[in-house]
Design a protein around this motif. Structure first.
Motif, mmCIF file in Angstrom:
data_model
loop_
_atom_site.group_PDB
_atom_site.id
_atom_site.type_symbol
_atom_site.label_atom_id
_atom_site.label_comp_id
_atom_site.label_asym_id
_atom_site.label_seq_id
_atom_site.Cartn_x
_atom_site.Cartn_y
_atom_site.Cartn_z
ATOM 1 N N ASN A 162 34.125 -11.807 -7.213
ATOM 2 C CA ASN A 162 34.793 -10.929 -8.178
ATOM 3 C C ASN A 162 34.092 -10.962 -9.530
ATOM 4 O O ASN A 162 33.885 -9.925 -10.167
ATOM 5 N N ASN B 139 35.931 -15.761 -3.060
ATOM 6 C CA ASN B 139 36.306 -14.465 -3.626
ATOM 7 C C ASN B 139 36.215 -14.470 -5.148
ATOM 8 O O ASN B 139 35.862 -13.464 -5.762
ATOM 9 N N ASN B 140 36.550 -15.623 -5.759
ATOM 10 C CA ASN B 140 36.510 -15.699 -7.227
ATOM 11 C C ASN B 140 35.090 -15.500 -7.759
ATOM 12 O O ASN B 140 34.874 -14.805 -8.751
ATOM 13 N N ARG C 85 40.577 -9.393 -2.948
ATOM 14 C CA ARG C 85 40.417 -9.485 -4.397
ATOM 15 C C ARG C 85 41.028 -10.771 -4.947
ATOM 16 O O ARG C 85 40.469 -11.424 -5.818
ATOM 17 N N ARG D 275 37.477 -11.208 2.893
ATOM 18 C CA ARG D 275 37.197 -10.630 1.574
ATOM 19 C C ARG D 275 38.463 -9.971 1.029
ATOM 20 O O ARG D 275 38.935 -8.962 1.540
ATOM 21 N N TYR E 80 30.631 -9.249 -9.267
ATOM 22 C CA TYR E 80 30.766 -7.792 -9.174
ATOM 23 C C TYR E 80 31.159 -7.179 -10.512
ATOM 24 O O TYR E 80 30.731 -6.073 -10.847
ATOM 25 N N ALA E 81 32.012 -7.879 -11.266
ATOM 26 C CA ALA E 81 32.430 -7.357 -12.572
ATOM 27 C C ALA E 81 31.238 -7.258 -13.527
ATOM 28 O O ALA E 81 31.102 -6.288 -14.283
#
Length: 296
Positions: free
Chosen positions: A178, A174-175, A168, A166, A181-182
């Protein structure tokens, strides 16, 4: 009624007419669609050739709709929220500012415990090794001084996805994480504002460059719900290096995912308002326990 998350990914002119968002083609003036503003919770703008009227922005903010704009990489870059979203805003901020350090440390302890429990439940759901997670959530101290959150995260990511780290800016998925989560962060920030709280004043996060410290705190137990969506997407479609419109549309559905909170099944968008309302009551002294969702 479940509020809608709207994604705009093509050149468009956005205006308001009869209290509805109107999406218009800038070249042909053709109306592509309309959405009642009262039905909206989130508007994502993912194209540099989108024009939005100031009247529409004002009306959206008046209805506590969070507006997200994306950067050149099609990732959420900025969030626009109203300055306040509750009639007792100044009174509630007063209690938020006066919250003691012991109280904030206890609230963070509860937050970390529920995050780890939800991570454990997700591992169990996918028949991954999960029993060792008991050690982590049972060992959380006030303020999580022994960093059980970080230790649990290492175990969790090691077993949830194969050959995954994991990071950023790491490799997929991960994409997807991300992006999800945003969106989740924006939903939490919206709920905090609607509860009359300042998203910038965290109970644990204190980065002077971060305007959403409290949102980053409160979203922690909700992260596994994003992880579940990403896992399901990969299981059905495989990993992807590109955040396509289809992937984004799928992840925007996080707002309508069912979660169990306070013994009742609610859409996540509704559940977060229960959490933020309970946070204010903890500041006020009416409650001692935050209400967080349980992942089944």
């Amino acid at each position: 009624m479940i509020k809608q998350s709207i994604y705009i990914g093509t050149p468009s002119y956005l205006k308001i007419k009869q209290n509805q968002l109107v999406v218009q083609c800038p070249k042909t003036n053709e109306i592509k669609g309309t959405v009642p503003i009262e039905d909206m919770a989130l508007l994502m703008l993912d194209h540099f050739q989108i024009t939005i009227s100031n009247q529409l922005i004002t009306r959206l903010q008046g209805n506590n709709v969070v507006i997200i704009n994306c950067d050149a990489h099609h990732l959420p870059f900025g969030v626009m929220l109203p300055l306040y979203g509750h009639t007792e805003h100044s009174e509630r901020v007063k209690y938020q500012l006066e919250a003691s350090e012991p109280l904030k440390k206890q609230l963070w302890k509860q937050t970390v415990e529920q995050k780890i429990k939800n991570q454990q439940s997700l591992l169990a759901y996918y028949k991954k090794p999960y029993k060792h997670m008991d050690v982590y959530w049972q060992s959380v101290k006030s303020g999580d001084t022994t960093n059980c959150e970080g230790k649990a995260a290492q175990y969790y990511w090691k077993h949830l996805f194969e050959n995954f780290t994991r990071e950023r800016f790491g490799s997929e998925p991960n994409n997807l994480l991300n992006f999800g989560y945003a969106v989740l962060r924006s939903i939490i920030a919206r709920a905090l504002v609607s509860s009359g709280l300042l998203p910038v004043l965290g109970i644990f996060h204190r980065n002077k460059y971060n305007p959403y410290c409290l949102a980053d705190d409160i979203m922690e137990p909700y992260r596994p719900f994003v992880d579940k969506m990403v896992y399901n997407y990969i299981a059905a479609n495989g990993k992807t290096e590109e955040l396509t419109k289809e992937v984004k549309a799928y992840l925007l559905n996080i707002a309508t995912q069912d979660v169990v909170i306070n013994g009742v099944t609610r859409p996540l968008l509704v559940a977060v308002t229960t959490t933020t309302a309970s946070l204010y009551k903890c500041y006020f002294g009416e409650l001692r326990q935050l209400k967080y969702p349980v992942l089944n």
